[in-house]
Motif scaffolding. Structure first.
Motif, PDB file in Angstrom:
ATOM      1  N   GLN A  68      12.442 -29.163 -11.078  1.00 21.45           N
ATOM      2  CA  GLN A  68      11.046 -28.718 -11.125  1.00 21.45           C
ATOM      3  C   GLN A  68      10.275 -29.242  -9.930  1.00 21.45           C
ATOM      4  O   GLN A  68       9.450 -28.530  -9.339  1.00 21.45           O
ATOM      5  CB  GLN A  68      10.383 -29.184 -12.424  1.00 21.45           C
ATOM      6  N   ALA A  69      10.531 -30.489  -9.553  1.00 25.23           N
ATOM      7  CA  ALA A  69       9.865 -31.048  -8.380  1.00 25.23           C
ATOM      8  C   ALA A  69      10.237 -30.275  -7.124  1.00 25.23           C
ATOM      9  O   ALA A  69       9.385 -30.006  -6.264  1.00 25.23           O
ATOM     10  CB  ALA A  69      10.240 -32.527  -8.224  1.00 25.23           C
ATOM     11  N   LEU A  70      11.506 -29.914  -7.004  1.00 28.21           N
ATOM     12  CA  LEU A  70      11.957 -29.134  -5.847  1.00 28.21           C
ATOM     13  C   LEU A  70      11.326 -27.750  -5.853  1.00 28.21           C
ATOM     14  O   LEU A  70      10.862 -27.259  -4.812  1.00 28.21           O
ATOM     15  CB  LEU A  70      13.481 -29.032  -5.853  1.00 28.21           C
ATOM     16  N   VAL A  71      11.297 -27.105  -7.011  1.00 28.51           N
ATOM     17  CA  VAL A  71      10.672 -25.778  -7.128  1.00 28.51           C
ATOM     18  C   VAL A  71       9.200 -25.848  -6.754  1.00 28.51           C
ATOM     19  O   VAL A  71       8.688 -24.993  -6.012  1.00 28.51           O
ATOM     20  CB  VAL A  71      10.852 -25.232  -8.559  1.00 28.51           C
ATOM     21  N   ASP A  72       8.500 -26.862  -7.243  1.00 28.60           N
ATOM     22  CA  ASP A  72       7.078 -27.005  -6.926  1.00 28.60           C
ATOM     23  C   ASP A  72       6.871 -27.193  -5.433  1.00 28.60           C
ATOM     24  O   ASP A  72       5.921 -26.641  -4.846  1.00 28.60           O
ATOM     25  CB  ASP A  72       6.488 -28.192  -7.693  1.00 28.60           C
ATOM     26  N   MET A  73       7.742 -27.990  -4.801  1.00 31.54           N
ATOM     27  CA  MET A  73       7.624 -28.205  -3.362  1.00 31.54           C
ATOM     28  C   MET A  73       7.815 -26.906  -2.602  1.00 31.54           C
ATOM     29  O   MET A  73       7.076 -26.585  -1.673  1.00 31.54           O
ATOM     30  CB  MET A  73       8.656 -29.249  -2.911  1.00 31.54           C
ATOM     31  N   ILE A  74       8.808 -26.120  -3.018  1.00 30.90           N
ATOM     32  CA  ILE A  74       9.075 -24.844  -2.341  1.00 30.90           C
ATOM     33  C   ILE A  74       7.897 -23.887  -2.511  1.00 30.90           C
ATOM     34  O   ILE A  74       7.473 -23.211  -1.568  1.00 30.90           O
ATOM     35  CB  ILE A  74      10.370 -24.220  -2.885  1.00 30.90           C
ATOM     36  N   LYS A  75       7.338 -23.832  -3.723  1.00 30.88           N
ATOM     37  CA  LYS A  75       6.208 -22.942  -3.975  1.00 30.88           C
ATOM     38  C   LYS A  75       5.010 -23.290  -3.106  1.00 30.88           C
ATOM     39  O   LYS A  75       4.317 -22.409  -2.587  1.00 30.88           O
ATOM     40  CB  LYS A  75       5.803 -23.018  -5.448  1.00 30.88           C
ATOM     41  N   ILE A  76       4.748 -24.596  -2.941  1.00 27.84           N
ATOM     42  CA  ILE A  76       3.598 -25.035  -2.155  1.00 27.84           C
ATOM     43  C   ILE A  76       3.849 -24.856  -0.661  1.00 27.84           C
ATOM     44  O   ILE A  76       2.999 -24.359   0.080  1.00 27.84           O
ATOM     45  CB  ILE A  76       3.280 -26.518  -2.451  1.00 27.84           C
ATOM     46  N   SER A  77       5.038 -25.253  -0.219  1.00 24.59           N
ATOM     47  CA  SER A  77       5.324 -25.293   1.211  1.00 24.59           C
ATOM     48  C   SER A  77       5.770 -23.946   1.775  1.00 24.59           C
ATOM     49  O   SER A  77       5.506 -23.633   2.938  1.00 24.59           O
ATOM     50  CB  SER A  77       6.410 -26.335   1.494  1.00 24.59           C
ATOM     51  N   PHE A  78       6.475 -23.139   0.944  1.00 22.63           N
ATOM     52  CA  PHE A  78       7.021 -21.867   1.417  1.00 22.63           C
ATOM     53  C   PHE A  78       6.741 -20.770   0.383  1.00 22.63           C
ATOM     54  O   PHE A  78       7.663 -20.229  -0.232  1.00 22.63           O
ATOM     55  CB  PHE A  78       8.527 -21.981   1.663  1.00 22.63           C
ATOM     56  N   PRO A  79       5.483 -20.441   0.176  1.00 29.17           N
ATOM     57  CA  PRO A  79       5.142 -19.508  -0.916  1.00 29.17           C
ATOM     58  C   PRO A  79       5.732 -18.114  -0.750  1.00 29.17           C
ATOM     59  O   PRO A  79       5.905 -17.395  -1.742  1.00 29.17           O
ATOM     60  CB  PRO A  79       3.607 -19.479  -0.870  1.00 29.17           C
ATOM     61  N   ASP A  80       6.048 -17.715   0.477  1.00 31.41           N
ATOM     62  CA  ASP A  80       6.548 -16.359   0.715  1.00 31.41           C
ATOM     63  C   ASP A  80       8.045 -16.313   1.002  1.00 31.41           C
ATOM     64  O   ASP A  80       8.589 -15.265   1.356  1.00 31.41           O
ATOM     65  CB  ASP A  80       5.795 -15.721   1.897  1.00 31.41           C
ATOM     66  N   ALA A  81       8.733 -17.447   0.858  1.00 30.17           N
ATOM     67  CA  ALA A  81      10.142 -17.516   1.248  1.00 30.17           C
ATOM     68  C   ALA A  81      11.039 -16.814   0.237  1.00 30.17           C
ATOM     69  O   ALA A  81      10.779 -16.810  -0.961  1.00 30.17           O
ATOM     70  CB  ALA A  81      10.567 -18.966   1.399  1.00 30.17           C
ATOM     71  N   ARG A  82      12.113 -16.190   0.747  1.00 28.41           N
ATOM     72  CA  ARG A  82      13.201 -15.687  -0.085  1.00 28.41           C
ATOM     73  C   ARG A  82      14.282 -16.760  -0.115  1.00 28.41           C
ATOM     74  O   ARG A  82      14.574 -17.387   0.905  1.00 28.41           O
ATOM     75  CB  ARG A  82      13.767 -14.385   0.476  1.00 28.41           C
ATOM     76  N   LEU A  83      14.888 -16.968  -1.274  1.00 29.04           N
ATOM     77  CA  LEU A  83      15.784 -18.102  -1.443  1.00 29.04           C
ATOM     78  C   LEU A  83      17.176 -17.690  -1.879  1.00 29.04           C
ATOM     79  O   LEU A  83      17.349 -16.757  -2.664  1.00 29.04           O
ATOM     80  CB  LEU A  83      15.230 -19.074  -2.494  1.00 29.04           C
ATOM     81  N   VAL A  84      18.167 -18.437  -1.365  1.00 30.58           N
ATOM     82  CA  VAL A  84      19.527 -18.429  -1.898  1.00 30.58           C
ATOM     83  C   VAL A  84      19.857 -19.866  -2.260  1.00 30.58           C
ATOM     84  O   VAL A  84      19.661 -20.777  -1.450  1.00 30.58           O
ATOM     85  CB  VAL A  84      20.538 -17.890  -0.879  1.00 30.58           C
ATOM     86  N   LEU A  85      20.328 -20.085  -3.475  1.00 34.07           N
ATOM     87  CA  LEU A  85      20.749 -21.415  -3.899  1.00 34.07           C
ATOM     88  C   LEU A  85      22.258 -21.555  -3.773  1.00 34.07           C
ATOM     89  O   LEU A  85      23.004 -20.620  -4.095  1.00 34.07           O
ATOM     90  CB  LEU A  85      20.367 -21.679  -5.350  1.00 34.07           C
ATOM     91  N   VAL A  86      22.708 -22.704  -3.311  1.00 33.90           N
ATOM     92  CA  VAL A  86      24.116 -23.081  -3.359  1.00 33.90           C
ATOM     93  C   VAL A  86      24.181 -24.320  -4.235  1.00 33.90           C
ATOM     94  O   VAL A  86      23.601 -25.356  -3.902  1.00 33.90           O
ATOM     95  CB  VAL A  86      24.675 -23.358  -1.952  1.00 33.90           C
ATOM     96  N   VAL A  87      24.882 -24.218  -5.369  1.00 36.99           N
ATOM     97  CA  VAL A  87      24.791 -25.241  -6.412  1.00 36.99           C
ATOM     98  C   VAL A  87      26.164 -25.794  -6.768  1.00 36.99           C
ATOM     99  O   VAL A  87      27.117 -25.045  -6.992  1.00 36.99           O
ATOM    100  CB  VAL A  87      24.143 -24.655  -7.690  1.00 36.99           C
ATOM    101  N   ALA A  88      26.245 -27.124  -6.824  1.00 38.68           N
ATOM    102  CA  ALA A  88      27.392 -27.833  -7.400  1.00 38.68           C
ATOM    103  C   ALA A  88      26.832 -28.980  -8.221  1.00 38.68           C
ATOM    104  O   ALA A  88      25.863 -29.623  -7.800  1.00 38.68           O
ATOM    105  CB  ALA A  88      28.332 -28.347  -6.319  1.00 38.68           C
ATOM    106  N   MET A  89      27.419 -29.259  -9.392  1.00 42.59           N
ATOM    107  CA  MET A  89      26.868 -30.281 -10.271  1.00 42.59           C
ATOM    108  C   MET A  89      27.970 -31.084 -10.959  1.00 42.59           C
ATOM    109  O   MET A  89      29.095 -30.613 -11.114  1.00 42.59           O
ATOM    110  CB  MET A  89      25.970 -29.632 -11.339  1.00 42.59           C
ATOM    111  N   ALA A  90      27.600 -32.274 -11.392  1.00 44.31           N
ATOM    112  CA  ALA A  90      28.495 -33.087 -12.222  1.00 44.31           C
ATOM    113  C   ALA A  90      28.486 -32.540 -13.642  1.00 44.31           C
ATOM    114  O   ALA A  90      27.563 -31.830 -14.054  1.00 44.31           O
ATOM    115  CB  ALA A  90      28.045 -34.547 -12.202  1.00 44.31           C
ATOM    116  N   ASN A  91      29.517 -32.892 -14.405  1.00 40.61           N
ATOM    117  CA  ASN A  91      29.672 -32.295 -15.737  1.00 40.61           C
ATOM    118  C   ASN A  91      28.842 -32.971 -16.818  1.00 40.61           C
ATOM    119  O   ASN A  91      28.865 -32.533 -17.975  1.00 40.61           O
ATOM    120  CB  ASN A  91      31.149 -32.284 -16.150  1.00 40.61           C
ATOM    121  N   ASP A  92      28.103 -34.043 -16.473  1.00 41.83           N
ATOM    122  CA  ASP A  92      27.276 -34.709 -17.481  1.00 41.83           C
ATOM    123  C   ASP A  92      25.793 -34.393 -17.313  1.00 41.83           C
ATOM    124  O   ASP A  92      24.931 -35.115 -17.812  1.00 41.83           O
ATOM    125  CB  ASP A  92      27.499 -36.223 -17.450  1.00 41.83           C
ATOM    126  N   LYS A  93      25.482 -33.302 -16.621  1.00 44.54           N
ATOM    127  CA  LYS A  93      24.101 -32.896 -16.408  1.00 44.54           C
ATOM    128  C   LYS A  93      23.741 -31.703 -17.293  1.00 44.54           C
ATOM    129  O   LYS A  93      24.615 -31.009 -17.827  1.00 44.54           O
ATOM    130  CB  LYS A  93      23.859 -32.544 -14.934  1.00 44.54           C
TER     131      LYS A  93
END
Length: 537
Positions: free
Chosen positions: A385-410
């Motif tokens: 949520q903090a990252l999303v909020d930062m993107i919304k404020i700093s880059f309100p018109d940006a198009r995004l692609v996410l590259v995601v990898a995570m640990a299994n306990d999240k």
């Protein structure tokens, strides 16, 4: 919302250069060999109840015995001890930089690291990671005592306990004037919780969230109890926040019972304002004000206008406020800390993998000329949520692609729900990386994709798996949407790390010529580590 599940096309998913698939690793040392023989809970996962004050909890007694055999180095300097669910590392970095800007010799101990374990220890006035030579020499000086301790504790000492002891011993040997120590897990039973009241300059609790829920007792209340274990009698406590009212009351009650004065960064008299964002000279900064006026046990005041912070987002501004409160608390105790040093320290603070934009040269090194790539180790729904909020404020018109990898306990589904609230996602690419040097805690890309499909269903979207000339149609599913989503379609793709980033580059290039497009690499600091490794190869 339509979510397209795609299988890679050979033209888009081209083979990367060998070094991109096999990042270089730091040289193997005697310390590495010694550490590999110890329990590594970062690799295997933390046992249930490990951070609680119970029979299941970590045994802090063995840490105290280890330090006793090393001469109790933690009593040779003053320390600021930081606990909290999020923001510990950033707050530690801010405060350390403030102290260094004033000219103090500072020891800072944080975790985890990005590329090398040396990053966990910084020494002196520069803020650089301890050198291989310095760390190696110190290890060999105390190696015999460490080996005896491991034998005496019958192999129960963990990597984190031993490396914490090495760091504290090194701080004493280097005669640092003050140390800033980040707790690893919880607080009460954490290996860093070895400071007495006479050792401690201040304690900081940044916030309370649900990460490591099972290891810390299963509730926000039990987590608050664990974190508040770092409070020491008659030593000041700095609260970051904001906290849920009953959680803050619990922490304040613990502080009151120990006669510890409390300073709150979220005090009504404080004001912090995020005013704008700049990417001058490819170094993104956010412009903000910090105005603090705290009355009570301490009378603290500072006005810092037009700060330019390199750590981005409102959450990082809150961490900067927390660190500033801690600096003012130290100043009240007699530490010389000018407003100028506080400003300079806040403005120079930078952390790899926290809202880090790659330079154009670094993008070129990855074969992605013209791409805008953001690295952020967010791995919980709160940090997402903090990252999303930062993107919304700093880059309100940006198009995004996410590259995601995570640990299994999240919480993969909760993480996904946060990003699905964005109306500007073009694609999400799922990949896999080592977690702490091993795949035992890695979540498969297919499992991650399933979590995102589940999250989409929960918020009322639709998805289809298809191939056109490039992708085959596999299935078409249209759950009844519960509400209208902003984004028409999101591509969900599985692939290797570099193939995923290249695919994102292709998607953004096809849609917008890479203008106003950002590839966001996130989900874990370990995926950040993999990218940094590619750049260092």
């Amino acid at each position: 919302m339509k979510i397209l599940l795609l299988r890679p096309n050979n033209k888009l998913f081209t083979k990367s250069r060998a070094f991109l698939h096999a990042p270089c690793r730091p040289p193997y040392t005697a310390l590495d060999a010694f550490m590999e023989k110890l329990n590594n809970y970062e690799k295997s996962g933390v046992p249930k109840g490990a951070g609680t004050d119970s029979s299941d909890g970590f045994d802090l007694g063995r840490m105290r015995r280890l330090l006793h055999n090393l001469g109790n180095p933690q009593s040779e300097f003053k320390a600021v001890h930081i606990a909290g669910t999020k923001g510990k590392g950033s707050t530690a970095a801010f405060l350390s930089c403030i102290l260094r800007a004033q000219g103090y010799s500072v020891g800072c101990y944080t975790s985890p690291h990005i590329r090398t374990i040396r990053e966990r220890i910084t020494l002196g006035t520069t803020g650089e990671a301890v050198s291989d030579k310095t760390l190696s020499l110190h290890f060999h000086k105390i190696r015999e005592k460490l080996e005896m301790a491991v034998q005496r504790e019958k192999g129960h000492l963990s990597q984190f306990e031993v490396f914490t002891a090495i760091a504290l011993s090194l701080f004493a040997e280097e005669k640092v004037q003050i140390a800033v120590i980040e707790a690893g897990l919880g607080g009460a039973r954490d290996a860093t919780n070895v400071f007495t009241s006479s050792d401690l300059a201040a304690a900081i609790i940044t916030n309370i969230g649900e990460e490591h829920l099972a290891a810390l007792g299963g509730s926000l209340e039990s987590i608050a109890v664990a974190k508040s274990g770092i409070i020491k009698e008659q030593r000041p406590l700095v609260l970051g926040g904001p906290f849920l009212p009953h959680i803050e009351s619990m922490i304040r009650d613990k502080a009151f019972s120990l006669c510890s004065p409390v300073i709150s960064a979220s005090d009504p008299g404080n004001r912090s304002v995020l005013k704008g964002f700049s990417r001058a000279c490819q170094v993104p900064r956010q412009l903000c004000d910090i105005l603090l006026r705290i009355e009570g046990d301490f009378h603290l005041f500072i006005e810092l206008f037009d700060l330019q912070l390199r750590l981005l987002g409102s959450h990082q501004l809150q961490n900067a406020v927390t660190a500033t409160c801690a600096a003012l608390c130290l100043r009240e105790q007699g530490w010389e800390l000018s407003d100028t040093s506080i400003r300079a320290g806040l403005q120079c603070t930078y952390l790899v993998g926290r809202s880090q934009f790659l330079t154009s040269k670094e993008a070129d090194m990855l074969g992605l000329s013209g791409a805008t790539i953001l690295l952020d180790g967010a791995h919980t729904k709160e940090s997402a949520q903090a990252l999303v909020d930062m993107i919304k404020i700093s880059f309100p018109d940006a198009r995004l692609v996410l590259v995601v990898a995570m640990a299994n306990d999240k919480d993969h589904t909760g993480f996904a729900r946060v990003f699905l609230s964005l109306g500007c996602l073009e694609a999400v690419c799922f990949t896999e990386v080592d977690i702490a040097g091993d795949r035992s805690r890695t979540t498969s890309s297919s499992s991650l994709k399933c979590s995102w499909i589940k999250a989409c269903g929960e918020i009322g979207g639709s998805f289809r798996d298809c191939r056109t000339a490039k992708y085959e149609l596999i299935e078409d599913q249209h759950p009844e949407p519960s509400r209208k989503m902003e984004c028409e379609s999101i591509l969900l793709v599985e692939g290797s790390l570099m193939d995923s980033i290249r695919f994102g580059h292709e998607v953004l290039g096809a849609k917008s010529g890479n203008k106003n497009g950002i590839i966001v690499v996130t989900g874990s600091l370990h995926i950040v580590s993999a990218i940094v490794g590619c750049l260092e190869a």
